[in-house]
Motif scaffolding. Structure first.
Motif, PDB file in Angstrom:
ATOM      1  N   SER A 103      33.127  54.399  39.404  1.00 16.39           N
ATOM      2  CA  SER A 103      32.076  55.185  39.956  1.00 16.39           C
ATOM      3  C   SER A 103      31.557  56.080  38.994  1.00 16.39           C
ATOM      4  O   SER A 103      30.851  57.244  39.398  1.00 16.39           O
ATOM      5  N   ILE A 147      33.796  58.191  37.006  1.00 21.33           N
ATOM      6  CA  ILE A 147      34.723  59.189  36.665  1.00 21.33           C
ATOM      7  C   ILE A 147      35.485  58.678  35.383  1.00 21.33           C
ATOM      8  O   ILE A 147      36.088  57.372  35.359  1.00 21.33           O
ATOM      9  N   ARG A 172      37.674  61.074  47.595  1.00 16.70           N
ATOM     10  CA  ARG A 172      37.083  60.138  46.702  1.00 16.70           C
ATOM     11  C   ARG A 172      38.177  59.363  45.891  1.00 16.70           C
ATOM     12  O   ARG A 172      37.837  58.673  45.103  1.00 16.70           O
ATOM     13  N   VAL A 231      42.488  68.603  43.240  1.00 16.99           N
ATOM     14  CA  VAL A 231      41.460  68.212  43.001  1.00 16.99           C
ATOM     15  C   VAL A 231      40.327  69.278  43.392  1.00 16.99           C
ATOM     16  O   VAL A 231      40.550  69.805  44.575  1.00 16.99           O
ATOM     17  N   VAL A 280      37.574  67.710  37.038  1.00 11.42           N
ATOM     18  CA  VAL A 280      37.639  67.702  38.616  1.00 11.42           C
ATOM     19  C   VAL A 280      38.852  67.603  39.138  1.00 11.42           C
ATOM     20  O   VAL A 280      39.067  67.609  40.615  1.00 11.42           O
ATOM     21  N   ASP A 340      34.195  64.459  35.542  1.00 17.26           N
ATOM     22  CA  ASP A 340      32.813  63.977  36.163  1.00 17.26           C
ATOM     23  C   ASP A 340      31.961  64.426  34.907  1.00 17.26           C
ATOM     24  O   ASP A 340      31.634  65.609  35.031  1.00 17.26           O
ATOM     25  N   THR A 397      34.753  70.150  45.807  1.00 14.12           N
ATOM     26  CA  THR A 397      33.425  69.195  46.003  1.00 14.12           C
ATOM     27  C   THR A 397      33.843  67.652  45.573  1.00 14.12           C
ATOM     28  O   THR A 397      32.913  66.819  45.879  1.00 14.12           O
ATOM     29  N   HIS A 398      35.059  67.564  45.111  1.00 13.78           N
ATOM     30  CA  HIS A 398      35.264  65.949  44.839  1.00 13.78           C
ATOM     31  C   HIS A 398      36.700  65.304  45.621  1.00 13.78           C
ATOM     32  O   HIS A 398      36.810  64.447  45.339  1.00 13.78           O
ATOM     33  N   ARG A 399      36.973  66.052  46.431  1.00  9.21           N
ATOM     34  CA  ARG A 399      37.997  65.603  47.367  1.00  9.21           C
ATOM     35  C   ARG A 399      37.558  64.436  48.170  1.00  9.21           C
ATOM     36  O   ARG A 399      36.589  64.372  48.491  1.00  9.21           O
ATOM     37  N   LEU A 441      40.253  60.735  43.684  1.00  5.60           N
ATOM     38  CA  LEU A 441      40.684  61.134  42.559  1.00  5.60           C
ATOM     39  C   LEU A 441      42.096  61.588  42.242  1.00  5.60           C
ATOM     40  O   LEU A 441      42.681  61.432  41.054  1.00  5.60           O
TER      41      LEU A 441
END
Length: 196
Positions: free
Chosen positions: A54, A56, A142, A135, A116, A111, A138-140, A144
Motif C-alpha cells: 500500500s 508504507i 489499516r 499507531v 505513523v 508513510d 489517522t492511520h489506524r 500498521l
C-alpha cells in the motif's frame, strides 16, 4: 487514588477484595507466542507485505528517528488506556532518545517520511518482550500495528528467539485483536481493585 490491589483474575482473593469494599477499576491481560525450533514465519511476513504494497515502508528504526518517535508518542499519549496496571506516561524527549541506548529495538511504519506506527521491544532472558505499540490516529485500522509487531517478531525469531510476550489493558480491544492475529495466546488476566 486510594488503596490499589492488582491480582490475577483467578486469584481466590478476588471474592474477599470485593466483599471488603474494593471496586474493580481495570482489567489487563498477558499473552505469549511460542515457536517451534524451525518457525514458519509466513503469516507474519504476509502481514508486513500487505502494508508495504500500500506504499508504507516497514523497517527497524535507528536513533535518527528519536524526534519522530517522540512526536508520535506525544500525539498518541491521550489515546492510551489507563488502568493501575497498564498505562503509558507522557513521553519525555530524553527517555525516548535513551530507548536505543538501553537496548530497545524499535520497528516503525513510514508513510512517506512520516512515522505513523511503531513497536518498541527487546529480548530479555531469551524472550521477546513488547514494551508498547502505537499507531497514529489517522492511520489506524489499516494493519500498521500488526505489520510493525510482525516485523519485530520476524527479526527476533531470525536471531533465535522462540518465546514472545505482550500485554495490555482489556479495554483496548484493538491491541488484543492484534496479538491474537499474530498467534499469541492469552495466558494471564489481571484485575485492578481500588478502595477509597
Amino acid at each position: 487514588m486510594g488503596d490499589i490491589q492488582i491480582i490475577r483474575a483467578d486469584d481466590p482473593r478476588v471474592d474477599d477484595l470485593e466483599a471488603d469494599g474494593y471496586r474493580l477499576v481495570g482489567e489487563s491481560w498477558g499473552a505469549r507466542l511460542r515457536f517451534t525450533e524451525s518457525p514458519d514465519l509466513t503469516k507474519l511476513e504476509q502481514a508486513v507485505h500487505r502494508v508495504e504494497v500500500s506504499g508504507i515502508t516497514i523497517l527497524e528504526l535507528s536513533a535518527n528517528y528519536a524526534t519522530a518517535l517522540y512526536e508520535l508518542e506525544l500525539a498518541n499519549n491521550a489515546d492510551y488506556p489507563f488502568t493501575p496496571a497498564t498505562f503509558q506516561a507522557p513521553p519525555k524527549r530524553e527517555a525516548i532518545s535513551n530507548l536505543w541506548e538501553s537496548g530497545k529495538r524499535i520497528f516503525g511504519a513510514l508513510d512517506g517520511d512520516v512515522l505513523v506506527a511503531v513497536v518498541v521491544g527487546q529480548v530479555v532472558d531469551d524472550t521477546g518482550n513488547n514494551d508498547f505499540a502505537s499507531v497514529l490516529g489517522t492511520h489506524r485500522g489499516r494493519g500498521l500495528g500488526t505489520a510493525v509487531a510482525a516485523a519485530s517478531i520476524i527479526a527476533f525469531a531470525t536471531e533465535g528467539v522462540r518465546v514472545f510476550t505482550a500485554g495490555g489493558a482489556a479495554v483496548n480491544a484493538a491491541s488484543l485483536g492484534l496479538v491474537r492475529s499474530l498467534g499469541f495466546q492469552v495466558e494471564e488476566q489481571w484485575r485492578s481493585y481500588e478502595r477509597e
